[in-house]
Design an enzyme around this catalytic site. Structure first.
Site, PDB file in Angstrom:
ATOM      1  N   LYS A  82      42.315  -1.190 -15.372  1.00 47.33           N
ATOM      2  CA  LYS A  82      42.258  -0.398 -16.602  1.00 47.33           C
ATOM      3  C   LYS A  82      43.160   0.833 -16.518  1.00 47.33           C
ATOM      4  O   LYS A  82      43.819   1.198 -17.488  1.00 47.33           O
ATOM      5  CB  LYS A  82      40.796   0.006 -16.881  1.00 47.33           C
ATOM      6  CG  LYS A  82      39.944  -1.164 -17.365  1.00 47.33           C
ATOM      7  CD  LYS A  82      38.455  -0.871 -17.294  1.00 47.33           C
ATOM      8  CE  LYS A  82      37.647  -2.098 -17.676  1.00 47.33           C
ATOM      9  NZ  LYS A  82      36.198  -1.931 -17.480  1.00 47.33           N
TER      10      LYS A  82
ATOM     11  N   GLN B 273      31.400   2.299 -15.844  1.00 49.06           N
ATOM     12  CA  GLN B 273      31.535   0.930 -15.342  1.00 49.06           C
ATOM     13  C   GLN B 273      30.185   0.392 -14.854  1.00 49.06           C
ATOM     14  O   GLN B 273      29.485   1.035 -14.083  1.00 49.06           O
ATOM     15  CB  GLN B 273      32.558   0.901 -14.199  1.00 49.06           C
ATOM     16  CG  GLN B 273      32.827  -0.483 -13.641  1.00 49.06           C
ATOM     17  CD  GLN B 273      33.518  -1.393 -14.639  1.00 49.06           C
ATOM     18  OE1 GLN B 273      34.405  -0.978 -15.366  1.00 49.06           O
ATOM     19  NE2 GLN B 273      33.097  -2.647 -14.671  1.00 49.06           N
TER      20      GLN B 273
ATOM     21  N   ASP C 125      33.661   0.854 -24.986  1.00 45.60           N
ATOM     22  CA  ASP C 125      33.140  -0.425 -24.495  1.00 45.60           C
ATOM     23  C   ASP C 125      32.395  -1.174 -25.607  1.00 45.60           C
ATOM     24  O   ASP C 125      32.177  -2.374 -25.512  1.00 45.60           O
ATOM     25  CB  ASP C 125      32.183  -0.205 -23.310  1.00 45.60           C
ATOM     26  CG  ASP C 125      32.826  -0.538 -21.971  1.00 45.60           C
ATOM     27  OD1 ASP C 125      33.805  -1.307 -21.963  1.00 45.60           O
ATOM     28  OD2 ASP C 125      32.339  -0.057 -20.938  1.00 45.60           O
TER      29      ASP C 125
END
Length: 292
Positions: free
Chosen positions: A52, A96, A119
């Site tokens: 990312k 995460q 997200d």
């Protein structure tokens, strides 16, 4: 059979985003800023976050990595989320997953400002997606639909079968493809561990989306001749043919299924790159909302 090349498609999307960022900077507007919060040293999470950050660099985004050890307290992590919510220099951020067992993933997800939830996991964004309202769509379902769109695969009136009912992939992609939209209007069946006559249902699918996390689950006899097969699975399995000692395997037995398919995604190089590209799409969207 045509390969649904997620890697090449994601490359094109990143090139488009990079051009938008150049335009923003030329107008004196700062680049989008994505923050990743990583707890512990899970191998998969480390890899995902590294990718990312690399993606951000490629498109001209600013990226920041905030690291915590496994023993970080829930309160400390929630304080970090609150600080990021309030930071006007941050457009979007991700925490995460998975998190250590002593930290509630639900609490952390609910604490994220929906306007920075790139997200797309916050219930507000999930609700807006379900109602067809603007918001952030979670990256993998958005990536799947974008891949379908870019290859101009007809979905209207088609029967889509989704294997898996997770909140991250199965359920949201079923909603997106059933909505009244250019790449929706499908009749969607969601299958799971309690589904009876599973093979028969799968064989009816014009588009089969496998999102079980069960390597090699989908066999040739489960697929309709000329069907579209989208493999979301990425499981590490032992291999004596690689230096690392493992390889990534999808939920679909590619060599068996590919000859019957009109379109099929590879693993790796299919849905994975599209998921990462979707996170960039959401971060750019968050930056544009800041500019509005």
């Amino acid at each position: 059979m045509q390969l649904l090349d997620g890697k090449a498609t994601a490359h094109n999307i990143k090139a488009e985003i990079a051009e938008e960022v150049k335009t923003m900077k030329a107008q004196g507007i700062r680049e989008p800023h994505l923050v990743a919060v990583l707890v512990g040293h899970d191998g998969g999470s480390e890899s995902y976050v590294a990718y990312k950050i690399k993606d951000c660099k490629e498109v001209g985004f600013k990226s920041t990595l905030i690291r915590y050890e496994d023993d970080v307290t829930e309160d400390e992590l929630l304080k970090c989320v609150d600080d990021l919510n309030k930071d006007k220099g941050v457009d979007g951020f991700i925490v995460q997953l998975p998190l250590p067992k002593h930290i509630s993933e639900e609490k952390v997800t609910l604490a994220i400002d929906p306007r920075k939830d790139v997200d797309g996991f916050h219930p507000q964004n999930v609700g807006q997606m379900t109602m067809g309202l603007p918001g952030f769509v979670s990256a993998t379902p958005q990536g799947i639909v974008e891949l379908i769109k870019r290859y101009r695969i007809e979905t209207s009136g088609k029967h889509v079968v989704v294997l898996g009912r997770s909140n991250i992939v199965g359920r949201p992609v079923s909603v997106l493809l059933s909505q009244k939209s250019d790449y929706g209007n499908a009749t969607v069946t969601v299958c799971h561990s309690r589904t009876q006559n599973l093979k028969e249902i799968c064989r009816q699918a014009d588009i089969l989306i496998a999102a079980l996390g069960s390597p090699g689950f989908v066999t040739e006899d489960m697929v309709k001749e000329g069907g579209v097969v989208i493999d979301v699975g990425t499981t590490r399995v032992p291999s004596d043919k690689t230096k690392s000692g493992f390889k990534l395997m999808g939920d679909v037995r590619f060599d068996e299924v590919a000859p019957k398919s009109s379109f099929i995604t590879p693993v790796p190089g299919g849905v994975g790159p599209m998921t990462r590209a979707s996170l960039l799409i959401n971060t750019l969207k968050a930056a544009k909302q800041r500019m509005a």
